[in-house]
Design a protein around this motif. Structure first.
Motif, PDB file in Angstrom:
ATOM      1  N   SER A 194     -28.176  -0.192  65.675  1.00 15.94           N
ATOM      2  CA  SER A 194     -28.545  -1.420  64.991  1.00 15.94           C
ATOM      3  C   SER A 194     -30.068  -1.535  64.863  1.00 15.94           C
TER       4      SER A 194
ATOM      5  N   HIS B 149     -30.162   0.284  61.124  1.00 20.00           N
ATOM      6  CA  HIS B 149     -29.983  -0.850  60.206  1.00 20.00           C
ATOM      7  C   HIS B 149     -31.208  -1.753  60.092  1.00 20.00           C
TER       8      HIS B 149
ATOM      9  N   TYR C 111     -23.247  -5.436  64.216  1.00 13.24           N
ATOM     10  CA  TYR C 111     -23.366  -6.591  63.312  1.00 13.24           C
ATOM     11  C   TYR C 111     -24.765  -6.715  62.742  1.00 13.24           C
ATOM     12  N   LYS C 112     -24.874  -7.453  61.640  1.00 13.31           N
ATOM     13  CA  LYS C 112     -26.188  -7.877  61.128  1.00 13.31           C
ATOM     14  C   LYS C 112     -26.883  -8.600  62.261  1.00 13.31           C
TER      15      LYS C 112
ATOM     16  N   ALA D   7     -19.977 -10.363  59.213  1.00 18.28           N
ATOM     17  CA  ALA D   7     -21.281  -9.834  59.622  1.00 18.28           C
ATOM     18  C   ALA D   7     -21.233  -8.389  60.112  1.00 18.28           C
TER      19      ALA D   7
ATOM     20  N   ILE E  98     -21.306  -4.496  60.192  1.00 20.94           N
ATOM     21  CA  ILE E  98     -21.888  -3.499  59.275  1.00 20.94           C
ATOM     22  C   ILE E  98     -21.526  -2.069  59.652  1.00 20.94           C
TER      23      ILE E  98
END
Ligand code: WA2
Length: 283
Positions: free
Chosen positions: A43, A47, A188-189, A204, A206
């Protein structure tokens, strides 16, 4: 044998079984914590960074170098959420097509799943979960849509709405056909509040990080580290459905005499596991 000797034997078996069960559970727990940390790493560096600081080579090398932290896993893989509307763009960018796990066809799971109930179908309609990163031992799953495999799909859906690590029942893995169990964490975001509802979580999500537990090989290795003058037969079962226990480890060789059952807790409240122990010889 007199009753005192029988009682002594029973106690010995119980403590040996409990010790092994505790060891397995501890190693499982350690592996699970490191998978969660790996999900956070993805994450943060994939991301939340533009451009991403992780590619397959970086991921594979990092996963390999930290493998000792996940003692019961034989590999890790990471799949991303791709909406149907994003598919073309995604495939162009990756340089490969999203593939189904069960055939060579390219059509998405939601177009063919006749036996899927409607509610479930609409929940996963129009999206894919192709693997983009994998530890080298599982490189062959890259580009496969994990929503097209029964066990993988159930895990992804459950992981993303719960926000917890979730486990599959034991099943045969792609290609190797070895018996495995997969532990999945959703990514998640970054703006997801910790008290988010299941619907917000699904929205949410991803990506999905999976740790592949090779129970046959790794439980064996673990048990061999414990030497003892009494040899015992160990079996591990998924007893989620008590009428149909699924063997996760051990032969179906039946020992003589008493059997001790130690319960195992692998952290997913939906799944139940037990360790069954017997002495090899009667003496
Ligand atoms: N990984 C490796 N071999 C498999 C497999 C799998 N799933 N499924 C069947 N054989 C990306 O939970 C997300 C990995 C699934 C993660």
């Amino acid at each position: 044998m007199n009753s005192q000797a029988v009682e002594k034997r029973r106690e010995t078996l119980a403590s040996m079984c409990d010790e092994r069960a505790r060891m397995l559970q501890d190693q499982f727990n350690v592996s699970m914590n490191h998978l969660q940390a790996l999900a956070i790493l993805i994450s943060t560096f994939h991301h939340a960074k533009e451009p991403s600081a992780i590619d397959q080579i970086t991921f594979a090398r990092y996963a390999e170098r930290t493998a000792f932290e996940r003692p019961l896993t034989s590999g890790v893989a990471y799949a991303v959420k791709v909406l149907h509307s994003e598919r073309e763009q995604f495939e162009k960018q990756q340089g490969w097509r999203i593939k189904r796990m069960d055939s060579t066809e390219q059509s998405p799971a939601w177009e063919e799943d006749a036996d899927l109930v409607n509610e479930e179908k609409s929940r996963v309609q129009g999206e894919y979960a192709p693997v983009i990163f994998a530890q080298d031992t599982y490189k062959h799953v890259i580009s496969f849509d994990m929503l097209t495999g029964k066990e993988d799909r159930e895990n992804i859906l459950r992981a993303r709405e719960s926000g917890k690590g979730v486990l599959t029942a034991p099943f045969r893995l792609l290609k190797s056909k070895r018996l495995g169990v997969i532990l999945t964490y959703a990514v998640y975001k970054s703006d997801l509040p910790s008290n988010a509802t299941p619907a917000e979580r699904i929205q949410a999500a991803i990506g999905y990080l999976g740790g592949i537990f090779d129970v046959e090989a790794l439980v064996d290795k673990l048990l061999h580290q414990l030497s003892s003058k009494h040899s015992i037969i160990v079996n591990v079962y998924d007893t989620t459905n008590p009428d149909e226990p699924v063997s996760m480890y051990g032969s179906n060789m039946t020992g003589t005499g008493i059997c001790h059952i130690s319960t195992l807790n692998f952290g997913d409240p939906v799944r139940k596991h037990e360790m069954h122990c017997r002495f090899k010889q009667k003496s």
